[in-house]
Design an enzyme around this catalytic site. Sequence first.
Site, PDB file in Angstrom:
ATOM      1  N   ASP A 158     -33.162  -2.137  21.184  1.00  0.00           N
ATOM      2  CA  ASP A 158     -32.304  -3.300  20.905  1.00  0.00           C
ATOM      3  C   ASP A 158     -30.940  -3.229  21.567  1.00  0.00           C
ATOM      4  OD1 ASP A 158     -33.971  -3.005  17.951  1.00  0.00           O
ATOM      5  OD2 ASP A 158     -33.969  -4.895  19.053  1.00  0.00           O
ATOM      6  N   HIS A 208     -32.726   5.821  15.550  1.00  0.00           N
ATOM      7  CA  HIS A 208     -34.119   5.410  15.334  1.00  0.00           C
ATOM      8  C   HIS A 208     -34.788   6.404  14.396  1.00  0.00           C
ATOM      9  CE1 HIS A 208     -38.250   4.212  16.304  1.00  0.00           C
ATOM     10  NE2 HIS A 208     -37.720   3.118  16.781  1.00  0.00           N
TER      11      HIS A 208
HETATM   12  C1  SDX Z   1     -36.176  -1.139  15.752  1.00  0.00           C
HETATM   13  O1  SDX Z   1     -39.360   1.873  13.540  1.00  0.00           O
HETATM   14  C2  SDX Z   1     -39.472   1.310  14.720  1.00  0.00           C
HETATM   15  O2  SDX Z   1     -40.260   1.685  15.558  1.00  0.00           O
HETATM   16  C3  SDX Z   1     -38.543   0.123  14.923  1.00  0.00           C
HETATM   17  C4  SDX Z   1     -38.507  -0.455  16.339  1.00  0.00           C
HETATM   18  C5  SDX Z   1     -39.800  -1.151  16.694  1.00  0.00           C
HETATM   19  O3  SDX Z   1     -40.078  -1.292  17.895  1.00  0.00           O
HETATM   20  O4  SDX Z   1     -40.499  -1.629  15.760  1.00  0.00           O
HETATM   21  O5  SDX Z   1     -38.249   0.583  17.271  1.00  0.00           O
HETATM   22  C6  SDX Z   1     -37.421  -1.514  16.470  1.00  0.00           C
HETATM   23  O6  SDX Z   1     -36.040  -1.498  14.625  1.00  0.00           O
HETATM   24  C7  SDX Z   1     -35.168  -0.251  16.432  1.00  0.00           C
HETATM   25  C8  SDX Z   1     -33.964   0.101  15.504  1.00  0.00           C
HETATM   26  C9  SDX Z   1     -32.974  -1.062  15.536  1.00  0.00           C
HETATM   27  N1  SDX Z   1     -31.947  -0.869  14.519  1.00  0.00           N
HETATM   28  C10 SDX Z   1     -30.659  -0.610  14.857  1.00  0.00           C
HETATM   29  O7  SDX Z   1     -30.276  -0.408  16.013  1.00  0.00           O
HETATM   30  C11 SDX Z   1     -29.703  -0.597  13.676  1.00  0.00           C
HETATM   31  C12 SDX Z   1     -28.791   0.637  13.772  1.00  0.00           C
HETATM   32  N2  SDX Z   1     -29.649   1.832  13.532  1.00  0.00           N
HETATM   33  C13 SDX Z   1     -29.602   2.370  12.173  1.00  0.00           C
HETATM   34  O8  SDX Z   1     -29.537   1.420  11.155  1.00  0.00           O
HETATM   35  C14 SDX Z   1     -30.635   3.507  11.999  1.00  0.00           C
HETATM   36  O9  SDX Z   1     -30.506   4.336  13.074  1.00  0.00           O
HETATM   37  C15 SDX Z   1     -32.095   3.172  11.812  1.00  0.00           C
HETATM   38  C16 SDX Z   1     -32.315   2.234  10.697  1.00  0.00           C
HETATM   39  C17 SDX Z   1     -32.677   2.617  13.066  1.00  0.00           C
HETATM   40  C18 SDX Z   1     -32.807   4.489  11.509  1.00  0.00           C
HETATM   41  O10 SDX Z   1     -32.357   4.899  10.292  1.00  0.00           O
HETATM   42  P1  SDX Z   1     -32.778   6.325   9.691  1.00  0.00           P
HETATM   43  O11 SDX Z   1     -33.899   6.962  10.394  1.00  0.00           O
HETATM   44  O12 SDX Z   1     -32.898   6.124   8.220  1.00  0.00           O
HETATM   45  O13 SDX Z   1     -31.568   7.174  10.099  1.00  0.00           O
HETATM   46  P2  SDX Z   1     -30.650   7.846   9.074  1.00  0.00           P
HETATM   47  O14 SDX Z   1     -30.004   6.773   8.260  1.00  0.00           O
HETATM   48  O15 SDX Z   1     -31.399   8.902   8.382  1.00  0.00           O
HETATM   49  O16 SDX Z   1     -29.538   8.485  10.041  1.00  0.00           O
HETATM   50  C19 SDX Z   1     -29.234   9.828  10.001  1.00  0.00           C
HETATM   51  C20 SDX Z   1     -27.703   9.877  10.140  1.00  0.00           C
HETATM   52  C21 SDX Z   1     -26.986   9.256   8.955  1.00  0.00           C
HETATM   53  O17 SDX Z   1     -25.716   9.906   8.873  1.00  0.00           O
HETATM   54  P3  SDX Z   1     -25.517  11.130   7.768  1.00  0.00           P
HETATM   55  O18 SDX Z   1     -25.833  10.520   6.407  1.00  0.00           O
HETATM   56  O19 SDX Z   1     -26.501  12.201   8.184  1.00  0.00           O
HETATM   57  O20 SDX Z   1     -24.074  11.530   7.916  1.00  0.00           O
HETATM   58  O21 SDX Z   1     -27.271   9.113  11.280  1.00  0.00           O
HETATM   59  C22 SDX Z   1     -26.449   8.044  10.852  1.00  0.00           C
HETATM   60  C23 SDX Z   1     -26.729   7.838   9.365  1.00  0.00           C
HETATM   61  O22 SDX Z   1     -25.571   7.288   8.734  1.00  0.00           O
HETATM   62  N3  SDX Z   1     -26.843   6.873  11.636  1.00  0.00           N
HETATM   63  C24 SDX Z   1     -25.971   6.084  12.248  1.00  0.00           C
HETATM   64  C25 SDX Z   1     -26.753   5.141  12.924  1.00  0.00           C
HETATM   65  N4  SDX Z   1     -28.049   5.378  12.702  1.00  0.00           N
HETATM   66  C26 SDX Z   1     -28.107   6.459  11.895  1.00  0.00           C
HETATM   67  N5  SDX Z   1     -24.624   6.113  12.289  1.00  0.00           N
HETATM   68  C27 SDX Z   1     -24.051   5.142  13.027  1.00  0.00           C
HETATM   69  N6  SDX Z   1     -24.722   4.188  13.720  1.00  0.00           N
HETATM   70  C28 SDX Z   1     -26.077   4.160  13.684  1.00  0.00           C
HETATM   71  N7  SDX Z   1     -26.733   3.226  14.362  1.00  0.00           N
END
Ligand code: SDX
Length: 435
Positions: free
Chosen positions: A369, A311
Amino acid sequence: MSGTTQKTVTITLDGTNRKLTVPLMHGTAGADVFDIRKLYGELGVFTYDPGYGATASCESKITYIDGDVGILQYRGYPIEQLADHSNFLEVCYLLLNGELPNAVQAAEFNKGVMHHTMLHEQIRSFYNGFRRDAHPMAVMCGVVGALSAFYHDSLDINDPESRRISAFRLVAKLPTIAAWAYKYTIGQPFMYPRNDLTYAENFLYMFHGVPTEEYKVNPVLSKAMDLIMILHADHEQNASTSTVRLAGSTGANPFACIAAGIASLWGPAHGGANEAVLKMLADIGHVDNIPDFLSEVKDKNNHAKLMGFGHRVYKNYDPRAKIIQQACHDVLHELGIEGDPLLDLAMALEKIALTDPYFVDRKLYPNVDFYSGIILKAMGFPTSMFTALFALSRTVGWITQWQELIEDPEQRIGRPRQIYTGPAERDYVPVDKRA
Ligand code: SDX
């Protein structure tokens, strides 16, 4: 207490010290923010923050999240207390008005909402323009946007009464629109809303009921539905809420703004994640396959994500996920579905991920989710409807944030800047002179 203090900041640029007086804004809770509006005028530079991860886009009094601790509050009330003691329409009143209603206010508000649940009869034919296999979110985008064409009496965004009636209409009609989107895809007749039922009961009635027999609302399901809507009602400046605010900042009408929010929520990185979690669990199939799946997720050449994890704000457990996980157990038990393989697989996946350094180091925890799809599936909703249910729940948050934007004296049209790294100025070359 919130307020602003003037801070002197010294910035050294190319060896030259520049002293700036920058307002530092203090909120009721959470991080202070520097008001950088005059930075370009003083220094000739913009700030760079792709995805706005470190940028406050507005001042808001609606919802507060502490992502490090895992706190979520609506108008100061902890989500755990609202989940335990409140109901969705009371939460709608709280979000829209800023205070919990007394008994008279609650009765009046509930009557107001439940007497706006019907759709204009011509909107029924609007559904016929879609293919039967259209995704419900595509239908929701289209039908909600079309409301602008039916309610010309409440499009004046500067009139408080128009804003109030639009909020009533959107909160009241989204369940009907969502239920009809589903009925249309399965070729069943639309069920008209019933004002004698509660908001959650009425939605379940329109979704599962048929004209040929009496539909008895299962109290376990209506209680779970009401809880799920409370948990999804608002969440600060997430992507879809920011979309609604940006659309609202141009003066677009509330129905068009909410349709934009629905479109933004649809993405799998946002509200579409609940649908993606179920697909991910189905692809994993068995607990024995979890290590291989997590290896794919960690492989940078692979684009697999652990859906329902991570998140932008929560770097701890999403409090909503904890509440939904418990509700999962309660609903499955009360429905006599003992040992749901999907829930067992999800809990095993969570247990393994929470001890894996890759996820621990990146502070990736389950978000709302991760479990919502499991409980929705147990409640008899098809996966394709999961994000539509998120949208109907979040509509009250979107319209509350939209109202706050319109009433904010500091609000201006949203217009981010950029850093340009394209070609420098160059002259046009006639086609016969090109390589
Ligand atoms: C909702 O914003 C809100 O409040 C949203 C929400 C709401 O109520 O409105 O809470 C609802 O959208 C919840 C989120 C649902 N989405 C998912 O579950 C999809 C999977 N999650 C990811 O796509 C991700 O975690 C996000 C989009 C939610 C957040 O992305 P960020 O903040 O841009 O995180 P990031 O990409 O900076 O992550 C940091 C690291 C990265 O790795 P490195 O480049 O540092 O090596 O963590 C990794 C990312 O690749 N990473 C994940 C991951 N989420 C982040 N790796 C594997 N699986 C994941 N789910």
